[in-house]
Design a protein around this motif. Structure first.
Motif, PDB file in Angstrom:
ATOM      1  N   CYS A 133      16.536  21.095   2.111  1.00 24.52           N
ATOM      2  CA  CYS A 133      16.213  19.754   2.614  1.00 24.52           C
ATOM      3  C   CYS A 133      16.619  19.641   4.079  1.00 24.52           C
ATOM      4  N   ALA A 134      17.800  20.143   4.401  1.00 26.04           N
ATOM      5  CA  ALA A 134      18.284  20.078   5.789  1.00 26.04           C
ATOM      6  C   ALA A 134      17.353  20.885   6.692  1.00 26.04           C
ATOM      7  N   ARG A 135      16.963  22.069   6.244  1.00 26.89           N
ATOM      8  CA  ARG A 135      16.045  22.904   7.021  1.00 26.89           C
ATOM      9  C   ARG A 135      14.736  22.154   7.270  1.00 26.89           C
ATOM     10  N   SER A 136      14.224  21.526   6.237  1.00 23.42           N
ATOM     11  CA  SER A 136      12.965  20.796   6.338  1.00 23.42           C
ATOM     12  C   SER A 136      13.105  19.575   7.263  1.00 23.42           C
ATOM     13  N   TYR A 137      14.211  18.870   7.134  1.00 28.75           N
ATOM     14  CA  TYR A 137      14.478  17.694   7.969  1.00 28.75           C
ATOM     15  C   TYR A 137      14.472  18.079   9.450  1.00 28.75           C
ATOM     16  N   ILE A 138      15.080  19.219   9.743  1.00 31.21           N
ATOM     17  CA  ILE A 138      15.140  19.688  11.130  1.00 31.21           C
ATOM     18  C   ILE A 138      13.763  20.191  11.575  1.00 31.21           C
ATOM     19  N   GLU A 139      13.153  21.014  10.742  1.00 30.54           N
ATOM     20  CA  GLU A 139      11.870  21.638  11.105  1.00 30.54           C
ATOM     21  C   GLU A 139      10.807  20.598  11.436  1.00 30.54           C
ATOM     22  N   ALA A 153      11.443  17.514  12.464  1.00 28.76           N
ATOM     23  CA  ALA A 153      12.028  16.511  13.375  1.00 28.76           C
ATOM     24  C   ALA A 153      11.946  15.108  12.777  1.00 28.76           C
ATOM     25  N   ILE A 154      12.367  14.990  11.528  1.00 30.03           N
ATOM     26  CA  ILE A 154      12.261  13.711  10.812  1.00 30.03           C
ATOM     27  C   ILE A 154      13.068  12.619  11.524  1.00 30.03           C
ATOM     28  N   HIS A 155      14.152  13.018  12.203  1.00 29.79           N
ATOM     29  CA  HIS A 155      14.992  12.002  12.853  1.00 29.79           C
ATOM     30  C   HIS A 155      14.227  11.227  13.921  1.00 29.79           C
ATOM     31  N   LYS A 156      13.128  11.809  14.433  1.00 25.67           N
ATOM     32  CA  LYS A 156      12.344  11.093  15.447  1.00 25.67           C
ATOM     33  C   LYS A 156      11.450  10.030  14.814  1.00 25.67           C
ATOM     34  N   ARG A 157      11.209  10.145  13.531  1.00 25.15           N
ATOM     35  CA  ARG A 157      10.307   9.212  12.856  1.00 25.15           C
ATOM     36  C   ARG A 157      11.017   7.981  12.338  1.00 25.15           C
TER      37      ARG A 157
END
Ligand code: ATP
Ligand code: MG
Length: 423
Positions: free
Chosen positions: A88-94, A96-100
Motif C-alpha cells: 500500500c505504501a509503495r502504491s501510495y508513493i508511486e 503520488a496520492i498525497h497530491k490528490r
C-alpha cells in the motif's frame, strides 16, 4: 494408478459452505469500513523483494525467515507478499496520492504468504483484511480504527475481546528504550532462546514479542517502554486513550506489546479473543502507527495508521456452523414429467434473471426426491409443476414454514414470489 496431488502444505482450499461464512465476514468488513470512509485498494500479490526488506525491516521474523522469495525469468528477486502495508505504501508513493487528497483511507482484503510452522490459526497462505490511513497524525485516527474493529467483532457476535494498546514512541524514544532493555537483559543473555540471543544484537525489542515461555517470563520485569517516551509521544498516547474512552472501548495497556515489525511508531495495538483455545494464535488483529514508513520508502513525510486482521482466526471465532451462513434459495420448482420439467427450467431461468434465488432439478427424478432436496436446502416455498398445472396455467405455492398453500396463475408467479421475498 496415478499419484494424487495435494495442495501445498499450509495452503488450504476454501470450500462451501465454509466459504459462505467467509463471504459474510468479508462483506461485514466492507460495509462497516465504507461507513468510516475507507475505499478498497488492490495491489499485486507479488512485489519486488527489496520493498519488504526495506519496508518491513531486515531484522524481523517475516524478512528473516518467512518470505516466499524467488527469481523471475529475468533474475529479478520477487516475493509473495507476506503483508500488505508495504505494498500500500509503495502504491501510495508511486501514484503520488498525497497530491490528490490530504488524507487517504484504504482497505484491502486478500491472501498473504509466510513460510511458517503450521498450526490451527497459522497457515502459509492466509487471508488478511486491513486498513491504512495516510496523511493524518491525529491520535483520534488511531482510536477510531480500534473502535471500528471493536464494533466489527461485537456486531458479529465475537465475545471476550481484549483490546491491548501501547506506544513505542518515536525513533529517539525507542533508542533510549533499546539501551535500557539491553542493559536489563545482558546479565540474562544465556537464559534467552537462541532466536532472542540473536535479537539482542539485531532488534532487541522483538524479545518482548517472543512466544517462548522462558523468554516471556524473563521480560516480565523488563523496563517499561512507556517510561522512555518523550513528552510528545506521551501526550499522543494519552490523547489516543481519551478518544478510546470517548468511543466507549474497553482496553488495557500492555507495555510489552511492541509488534514484530520495524515500521511502527507511537501507537501499537492488538485485539485478542474470540477463541479461548487458540493459544498464541488468539491475536485477531495487529496494528499501529507508522509515521516514517512512507519516507523510508522514498515518499514525502506522511503520517500513517493501519491494522491487519487475520480472516481465518476471525472465522474460527465467529459463532455458528458454516451452514447457517448459507442463504437458502427462496423457492424450489419441482417438476413431474418431461414436459413439466422443460417448462420448469424455463420458468426458473426467467425468475432467476428477475432477481430471485430459485432451485430446480435438471435430472429426471421423482417428486418425492425433489421435495426431500427442497427440505434439505431449507427452501421456504415449493412450487410444483405437473401436467395438471400446465393445462390449467395455475400452480400452488407451498409455504414450508406455515404448511399452507395458495394458488396463483403461472403468469403471476414472479410477482407472487417477489412479494414473498421482500415480505
Ligand atoms: P503472530 O504473532 O500471531 O505471528 P503477527 O504479528 O505475525 O502475528 P501480523 O503480521 O500483525 O501478525 O498480522 C496481523 C494478523 O494476521 C494477526 O493478528 C493474525 O490474526 C493474522 N496472521 C498473521 N500470520 C498468520 C498466519 N501465518 N496464519 C493465519 N493468520 C495469520
Ligand atoms: Mg508472525
Amino acid at each position: 494408478m496415478s499419484r494424487v496431488i495435494k495442495s501445498p502444505r499450509g495452503m488450504n482450499d476454501l470450500l462451501p459452505p465454509e466459504s459462505s461464512k467467509w463471504l459474510y465476514f468479508e462483506s461485514a468488513c466492507r460495509s462497516l469500513f465504507e461507513r468510516f470512509g475507507y475505499l478498497e485498494v488492490r495491489t499485486p500479490i507479488v512485489e519486488s523483494t527489496e520493498l519488504f526488506a526495506r519496508g518491513i525491516g531486515e531484522a524481523t521474523d517475516i524478512v528473516e525467515k518467512e518470505m516466499y522469495t524467488f527469481p523471475d525469468r529475468k533474475e529479478r528477486s520477487l516475493t509473495m507478499r507476506p503483508e500488505m502495508t508495504a505494498g500500500c505504501a509503495r502504491s501510495y508513493i508511486e501514484h503520488a496520492i498525497h497530491k490528490r487528497e490530504p488524507v487517504t483511507r484504504w482497505f484491502y482484503t486478500g491472501p498473504m504468504f509466510r513460510y511458517e510452522r503450521m498450526q490451527t490459526g497459522r497457515y502459509r497462505q492466509f487471508y488478511q483484511v486491513g486498513v491504512e490511513a495516510f496523511g493524518a497524525p491525529e491520535p483520534s485516527v488511531d482510536a477510531e480504527q480500534i473502535a471500528m474493529l471493536y464494533a466489527l467483532y461485537t456486531q458479529l457476535g465475537v465475545t471476550d475481546l481484549d483490546v491491548v494498546v501501547n506506544s513505542v514512541g518515536t525513533g529517539d524514544d525507542r533508542q533510549r528504550y533499546r539501551e535500557a532493555l539491553v542493559a536489563f537483559l545482558t546479565p540474562h543473555r544465556s537464559e534467552l532462546c537462541e532466536d532472542c540471543q540473536r535479537r539482542m544484537d539485531t532488534n532487541p525489542l522483538r524479545i518482548l514479542d517472543c512466544k517462548v515461555p522462558s523468554c516471556q517470563l524473563l521480560v516480565v520485569d523488563a523496563p517499561n517502554i512507556l517510561e522512555s517516551l518523550g513528552p510528545d509521544s506521551r501526550a499522543h498516547f494519552d490523547q489516543m486513550r481519551r478518544h478510546l474512552d470517548g468511543f466507549e472501548i474497553p482496553h488495557r495497556v500492555n507495555p510489552r506489546v511492541v509488534r514484530g515489525l520495524d515500521y511502527y511508531t507511537a501507537t501499537v495495538f492488538e485485539i485478542l479473543g474470540g477463541s479461548a483455545n487458540l493459544g498464541t494464535q488468539s491475536t485477531l488483529v495487529g496494528g499501529g502507527r507508522y509515521d516514517t514508513l512512507i519516507e523510508r520508502l522514498g515518499g514525502p513525510p506522511t503520517p500513517a495508521m493501519g491494522f491487519a486482521l487475520g480472516v481465518e482466526r476471525a472465522i474460527l471465532s465467529l459463532p455458528g456452523d458454516p451452514s447457517e451462513y448459507v442463504n437458502a434459495p427462496l423457492a424450489y420448482l419441482a417438476a413431474h414429467g418431461t414436459a413439466a420439467r422443460e417448462r420448469a427450467l424455463a420458468i426458473a431461468h426467467r425468475l432467476r434473471v428477475a432477481g430471485l434465488r430459485i432451485e430446480v432439478e435438471h435430472r429426471e427424478v421423482g417428486l418425492k426426491a425433489q421435495f426431500k432436496r427442497a427440505d434439505k436446502l431449507g427452501v421456504r416455498y415449493v412450487v410444483t409443476l405437473g401436467e395438471d398445472e400446465l393445462a390449467s396455467g395455475e400452480v400452488k405455492i407451498r409455504d414450508m414454514n406455515r404448511r399452507q398453500e395458495i394458488a396463483v396463475k403461472l403468469r403471476d408467479l414472479e410477482s407472487a414470489l417477489k412479494q414473498r421475498a421482500h415480505g
